[in-house]
Design a protein around this motif. Structure first.
Motif, mmCIF file in Angstrom:
data_model
loop_
_atom_site.group_PDB
_atom_site.id
_atom_site.type_symbol
_atom_site.label_atom_id
_atom_site.label_comp_id
_atom_site.label_asym_id
_atom_site.label_seq_id
_atom_site.Cartn_x
_atom_site.Cartn_y
_atom_site.Cartn_z
ATOM 1 N N SER A 1 39.224 -23.618 -66.456
ATOM 2 C CA SER A 1 40.560 -22.995 -66.699
ATOM 3 C C SER A 1 41.350 -23.246 -65.450
ATOM 4 O O SER A 1 42.703 -23.337 -65.442
ATOM 5 C CB SER A 1 40.160 -21.613 -67.019
ATOM 6 O OG SER A 1 39.732 -21.364 -68.116
ATOM 7 N N GLY A 2 40.867 -23.390 -64.130
ATOM 8 C CA GLY A 2 41.606 -23.477 -63.210
ATOM 9 C C GLY A 2 42.514 -24.591 -63.246
ATOM 10 O O GLY A 2 43.758 -24.678 -62.469
ATOM 11 N N GLY A 3 42.308 -25.745 -63.578
ATOM 12 C CA GLY A 3 42.924 -26.858 -63.447
ATOM 13 C C GLY A 3 44.146 -26.761 -64.432
ATOM 14 O O GLY A 3 45.461 -27.184 -63.946
ATOM 15 N N TRP A 4 44.116 -26.124 -65.674
ATOM 16 C CA TRP A 4 45.488 -26.185 -66.233
ATOM 17 C C TRP A 4 46.229 -25.072 -65.883
ATOM 18 O O TRP A 4 47.628 -25.003 -66.088
ATOM 19 C CB TRP A 4 45.120 -26.168 -67.876
ATOM 20 C CG TRP A 4 44.411 -24.705 -68.383
ATOM 21 C CD1 TRP A 4 43.099 -24.430 -68.688
ATOM 22 C CD2 TRP A 4 45.012 -23.764 -68.733
ATOM 23 N NE1 TRP A 4 43.197 -23.152 -68.876
ATOM 24 C CE2 TRP A 4 44.001 -22.708 -69.087
ATOM 25 C CE3 TRP A 4 46.440 -23.115 -68.992
ATOM 26 C CZ2 TRP A 4 44.444 -21.362 -69.530
ATOM 27 C CZ3 TRP A 4 46.901 -22.241 -69.188
ATOM 28 C CH2 TRP A 4 45.772 -20.749 -69.738
ATOM 29 N N LEU A 5 45.725 -23.941 -65.160
ATOM 30 C CA LEU A 5 46.480 -22.877 -64.826
ATOM 31 C C LEU A 5 47.338 -23.420 -63.527
ATOM 32 O O LEU A 5 48.508 -22.874 -63.286
ATOM 33 C CB LEU A 5 45.566 -21.724 -64.005
ATOM 34 C CG LEU A 5 44.943 -21.071 -65.055
ATOM 35 C CD1 LEU A 5 43.930 -19.903 -64.461
ATOM 36 C CD2 LEU A 5 46.124 -20.321 -65.996
ATOM 37 N N ASP B 1 48.552 -26.358 -63.328
ATOM 38 C CA ASP B 1 49.757 -27.230 -64.013
ATOM 39 C C ASP B 1 50.775 -26.205 -64.401
ATOM 40 O O ASP B 1 51.997 -26.900 -64.812
ATOM 41 C CB ASP B 1 49.085 -27.758 -65.321
ATOM 42 C CG ASP B 1 48.126 -28.725 -65.017
ATOM 43 O OD1 ASP B 1 48.099 -29.404 -63.856
ATOM 44 O OD2 ASP B 1 47.512 -29.401 -65.832
ATOM 45 N N LEU B 2 50.755 -24.930 -64.577
ATOM 46 C CA LEU B 2 51.606 -23.881 -64.922
ATOM 47 C C LEU B 2 52.700 -23.780 -63.783
ATOM 48 O O LEU B 2 53.772 -23.372 -63.759
ATOM 49 C CB LEU B 2 51.294 -22.632 -65.352
ATOM 50 C CG LEU B 2 50.648 -22.512 -66.652
ATOM 51 C CD1 LEU B 2 49.918 -20.848 -66.810
ATOM 52 C CD2 LEU B 2 51.157 -22.876 -67.781
ATOM 53 N N ASN B 3 52.368 -24.380 -62.443
ATOM 54 C CA ASN B 3 53.247 -24.201 -61.383
ATOM 55 C C ASN B 3 53.856 -22.726 -61.170
ATOM 56 O O ASN B 3 54.982 -22.542 -61.088
ATOM 57 C CB ASN B 3 54.281 -25.321 -61.329
ATOM 58 C CG ASN B 3 53.699 -26.581 -61.566
ATOM 59 O OD1 ASN B 3 52.994 -26.995 -60.737
ATOM 60 N ND2 ASN B 3 54.408 -27.253 -62.178
ATOM 61 N N LEU B 4 52.896 -21.678 -61.115
ATOM 62 C CA LEU B 4 53.151 -20.408 -60.909
ATOM 63 C C LEU B 4 53.931 -20.165 -59.476
ATOM 64 O O LEU B 4 53.127 -20.726 -58.530
ATOM 65 C CB LEU B 4 52.213 -19.571 -61.065
ATOM 66 C CG LEU B 4 51.717 -19.638 -62.576
ATOM 67 C CD1 LEU B 4 50.233 -19.171 -63.032
ATOM 68 C CD2 LEU B 4 52.484 -18.951 -63.745
ATOM 69 N N THR B 5 54.590 -19.370 -59.344
ATOM 70 C CA THR B 5 55.066 -18.916 -57.943
ATOM 71 C C THR B 5 54.197 -17.813 -57.566
ATOM 72 O O THR B 5 53.411 -17.252 -58.277
ATOM 73 C CB THR B 5 56.674 -18.357 -58.279
ATOM 74 O OG1 THR B 5 56.627 -17.033 -58.825
ATOM 75 C CG2 THR B 5 57.528 -19.235 -58.638
ATOM 76 N N SER B 6 54.344 -17.450 -56.383
ATOM 77 C CA SER B 6 53.375 -16.480 -55.723
ATOM 78 C C SER B 6 53.681 -15.084 -56.468
ATOM 79 O O SER B 6 52.913 -14.281 -56.657
ATOM 80 C CB SER B 6 53.555 -16.384 -54.357
ATOM 81 O OG SER B 6 54.609 -16.719 -53.761
ATOM 82 N N GLN B 7 54.917 -14.826 -56.807
ATOM 83 C CA GLN B 7 55.309 -13.756 -57.376
ATOM 84 C C GLN B 7 54.760 -13.543 -58.927
ATOM 85 O O GLN B 7 54.297 -12.501 -59.164
ATOM 86 C CB GLN B 7 56.831 -13.500 -57.587
ATOM 87 C CG GLN B 7 57.243 -12.260 -58.155
ATOM 88 C CD GLN B 7 58.822 -11.958 -58.338
ATOM 89 O OE1 GLN B 7 59.485 -13.089 -57.852
ATOM 90 N NE2 GLN B 7 59.177 -11.156 -59.052
ATOM 91 N N LEU C 1 55.400 -22.875 -72.871
ATOM 92 C CA LEU C 1 54.918 -23.990 -73.824
ATOM 93 C C LEU C 1 53.715 -24.228 -73.378
ATOM 94 O O LEU C 1 52.763 -24.587 -74.270
ATOM 95 C CB LEU C 1 55.909 -24.931 -73.616
ATOM 96 C CG LEU C 1 55.700 -26.134 -74.580
ATOM 97 C CD1 LEU C 1 55.503 -25.755 -75.941
ATOM 98 C CD2 LEU C 1 56.738 -27.336 -74.230
ATOM 99 N N LYS C 2 53.352 -24.631 -71.967
ATOM 100 C CA LYS C 2 52.233 -25.011 -71.563
ATOM 101 C C LYS C 2 50.905 -24.015 -71.547
ATOM 102 O O LYS C 2 50.010 -24.240 -72.159
ATOM 103 C CB LYS C 2 52.198 -25.382 -70.093
ATOM 104 C CG LYS C 2 52.960 -26.568 -69.816
ATOM 105 C CD LYS C 2 52.760 -26.827 -68.236
ATOM 106 C CE LYS C 2 53.821 -28.222 -67.929
ATOM 107 N NZ LYS C 2 53.820 -28.440 -66.685
ATOM 108 N N PHE C 3 51.421 -22.635 -71.413
ATOM 109 C CA PHE C 3 50.489 -21.576 -71.839
ATOM 110 C C PHE C 3 50.022 -21.233 -73.220
ATOM 111 O O PHE C 3 48.831 -21.376 -73.482
ATOM 112 C CB PHE C 3 51.041 -20.240 -71.275
ATOM 113 C CG PHE C 3 50.604 -18.811 -71.560
ATOM 114 C CD1 PHE C 3 49.393 -18.958 -70.962
ATOM 115 C CD2 PHE C 3 50.886 -17.986 -72.300
ATOM 116 C CE1 PHE C 3 48.836 -17.559 -71.045
ATOM 117 C CE2 PHE C 3 50.351 -16.651 -72.476
ATOM 118 C CZ PHE C 3 49.251 -16.665 -71.956
#
Length: 151
Positions: free
Chosen positions: A48-52, A54-60, A138-140
């Motif tokens: 799962s780590g790879g696609w997570l 890909d979401l480019n999440l911010t630290s917040q 969308l990616k999620f």
């Protein structure tokens, strides 16, 4: 630090993505009788780590997802334990001399707790969705759909 963020997200996403599987019980199926594992194997988190990423999440966003996960962690663990115990009881009833009514009653108890667990997990999905931007959503959604509908 990055690994711990990915681990937290992986746990949250695995928790969230199992909702559909738990929401579709079938009468006395192997899934109901079988023991539910006590924890998710690390290999699932690693995948799962790879696609997570890909979401480019911010630290917040990462912090908010961690908070969502932590708020429901205890409730999910308790319901999962109840399901495991009741599945063992169902197994014993089926193997023993219980009446059809007793077996059905236990099955319905399991269904109810599984639905409650699925509801908690879906609420997590909705909460996570709220913190994502449209592109991330969308990616999620694509990833969740592909995981739960492989064909």
């Amino acid at each position: 630090m990055f690994c711990s963020r990915v681990s937290i997200l992986a746990i949250a996403m695995i928790t969230v993505s199992s909702t559909i599987a738990l929401a579709k019980p079938t009468l006395l199926s192997r899934q109901v009788i079988a023991q539910t594992p006590t924890s998710v194997p690390q290999t699932n988190g690693a995948k799962s780590g790879g696609w997570l990423k890909d979401l480019n999440l911010t630290s917040q966003q990462l912090q908010q997802i961690k908070q969502i996960h932590n708020q429901s962690k205890q409730q999910i663990a308790e319901k999962s334990q109840v399901i495991r115990q009741e599945q063992q009881e169902l197994h014993d009833l089926i193997a023993g001399t219980a009446t059809k009514g007793q077996v059905l009653s236990k099955y319905n108890q399991i269904k109810l707790v599984k639905q409650q667990l699925a509801d908690v997990q879906f609420e997590n999905t909705l909460a996570i969705r709220e913190i994502l931007n449209p592109e991330q959503r969308l990616k999620f959604a694509d990833r969740m759909y592909k995981k739960n509908h492989p064909h």
